[in-house]
Design an enzyme around this catalytic site. Structure first.
Site, PDB file in Angstrom:
ATOM      1  N   SER A 143       0.845  -1.190   0.000  1.00 20.99           N
ATOM      2  CA  SER A 143       0.000   0.000   0.000  1.00 20.99           C
ATOM      3  C   SER A 143       0.883   1.243   0.000  1.00 20.99           C
ATOM      4  CB  SER A 143      -0.890   0.016   1.252  1.00 20.99           C
ATOM      5  OG  SER A 143      -1.519   1.273   1.421  1.00 20.99           O
ATOM      6  N   TYR A 156      -1.520  -1.728  10.229  1.00 24.74           N
ATOM      7  CA  TYR A 156      -1.682  -1.834   8.778  1.00 24.74           C
ATOM      8  C   TYR A 156      -0.431  -1.329   8.057  1.00 24.74           C
ATOM      9  CZ  TYR A 156      -3.590  -0.952   4.100  1.00 24.74           C
ATOM     10  OH  TYR A 156      -3.804  -0.912   2.739  1.00 24.74           O
ATOM     11  N   ALA A 158       2.608  -1.070   9.257  1.00 27.25           N
ATOM     12  CA  ALA A 158       3.730  -1.970   9.530  1.00 27.25           C
ATOM     13  C   ALA A 158       3.659  -3.218   8.666  1.00 27.25           C
ATOM     14  CB  ALA A 158       3.737  -2.358  11.006  1.00 27.25           C
ATOM     15  N   LYS A 160       2.213  -3.579   5.719  1.00 34.84           N
ATOM     16  CA  LYS A 160       2.460  -3.278   4.311  1.00 34.84           C
ATOM     17  C   LYS A 160       3.926  -2.931   4.044  1.00 34.84           C
ATOM     18  CE  LYS A 160      -1.718  -4.004   2.916  1.00 34.84           C
ATOM     19  NZ  LYS A 160      -2.013  -5.224   2.123  1.00 34.84           N
ATOM     20  N   THR A 191     -13.276   0.280  -2.818  1.00 43.37           N
ATOM     21  CA  THR A 191     -13.617  -1.116  -2.565  1.00 43.37           C
ATOM     22  C   THR A 191     -14.426  -1.177  -1.271  1.00 43.37           C
ATOM     23  OG1 THR A 191     -11.681  -1.604  -1.188  1.00 43.37           O
ATOM     24  CG2 THR A 191     -11.407  -1.841  -3.585  1.00 43.37           C
TER      25      THR A 191
END
Length: 249
Positions: A143, A156, A158, A160, A191
């Protein structure tokens, strides 16, 4: 109308996170390009919808990618029936708010398990001689948050960034048999997962202001994934590619 076409006829791929979002789009487009696809997700009904796009080429499997034995069993069954894999795509992931002073450690570990460790396990299996052909291509979803972290999402971010760091080391191991691994770093793509994130404390004004070309759609990312899986990317490995509408510009 797309002006780039791929041909994956006779090839086989596994895609995790295939029941929704970008994983779903990748699974469908691989099948449209002729590949047989093992589509892994946790929602049976949504996987059935994915399969409906190419019933003879998409093979759904309900599986929690964090369960190593379950993941290997699903993959082994597919290989036994259809042949060895030519690559993999790990799109499964979790986005949740985990601020330092009040984060849920169980949730934080689940985020890391899903986005990072499950991806490493899939990559390990897909590049084993038992399950994968030589010179396979593998894509992991990272990401832009790995390079431009947002407040309150340390787990999140960390996970990615771990994907990007690990794949550069792994690329040096698996190249001996011609295997490749790269990551894509999507920006804000519309999404179900990002829809949920809009109400969890994410600074949407900041994201909107930085995304020069506006929010993306799954098909804005899937084309890059198919390119990385294709023979046209045979000289690419260990790369982390932003697909972000200009977010990191």
């Amino acid at each position: 109308m797309n002006n780039v076409a791929f041909d994956f006829t006779g090839e086989r791929y596994v895609v995790t996170g295939a029941s929704s979002g970008m994983g779903r789009q990748v699974a469908i487009e691989l099948a449209e390009a002729g590949a047989e696809v093992l589509a892994i997700g946790r929602n049976k009904e949504r996987l059935a919808d994915v399969q409906s796009h190419a019933p003879k080429l998409i093979y759904p499997a309900v599986c929690d990618v964090c369960h190593r034995e379950e993941l290997e069993n699903v993959l082994a069954s597919f290989v036994a029936s259809h042949g060895k894999l030519d690559g993999s795509v790990h799109a499964a992931g979790i986005v949740e708010y985990t601020p330092l002073q009040s984060y849920d450690p169980i949730l934080a570990h689940r985020i890391m398990e899903t986005s990072f460790w499950a991806g490493m396990e899939l990559l390990r299996l897909a590049t084993k001689a038992k399950y994968g052909n030589r010179e396979s291509s593998n894509v992991l979803f990272s990401s832009v948050s790995a390079k431009a972290p947002v407040r309150g999402k340390m787990a999140y971010v960390a996970a990615k960034e771990a994907v990007n760091a690990a794949l550069r080391a792994v690329a040096k191991e698996i190249c001996r048999k011609g295997h490749r691994v790269n990551s894509v770093m999507p920006g804000w793509v519309e999404t179900p997962m990002t829809d949920a994130a809009k109400s969890d404390g994410t600074d949407m004004d900041l994201i909107t202001g930085r995304t020069l070309l506006g929010f993306g759609k799954p098909e804005d990312v899937s084309g890059i994934v198919l390119f990385l899986l294709s023979s046209r990317a045979r000289w690419m490995t260990g790369a982390c590619i932003p697909v972000d509408g200009g977010y990191l510009a």
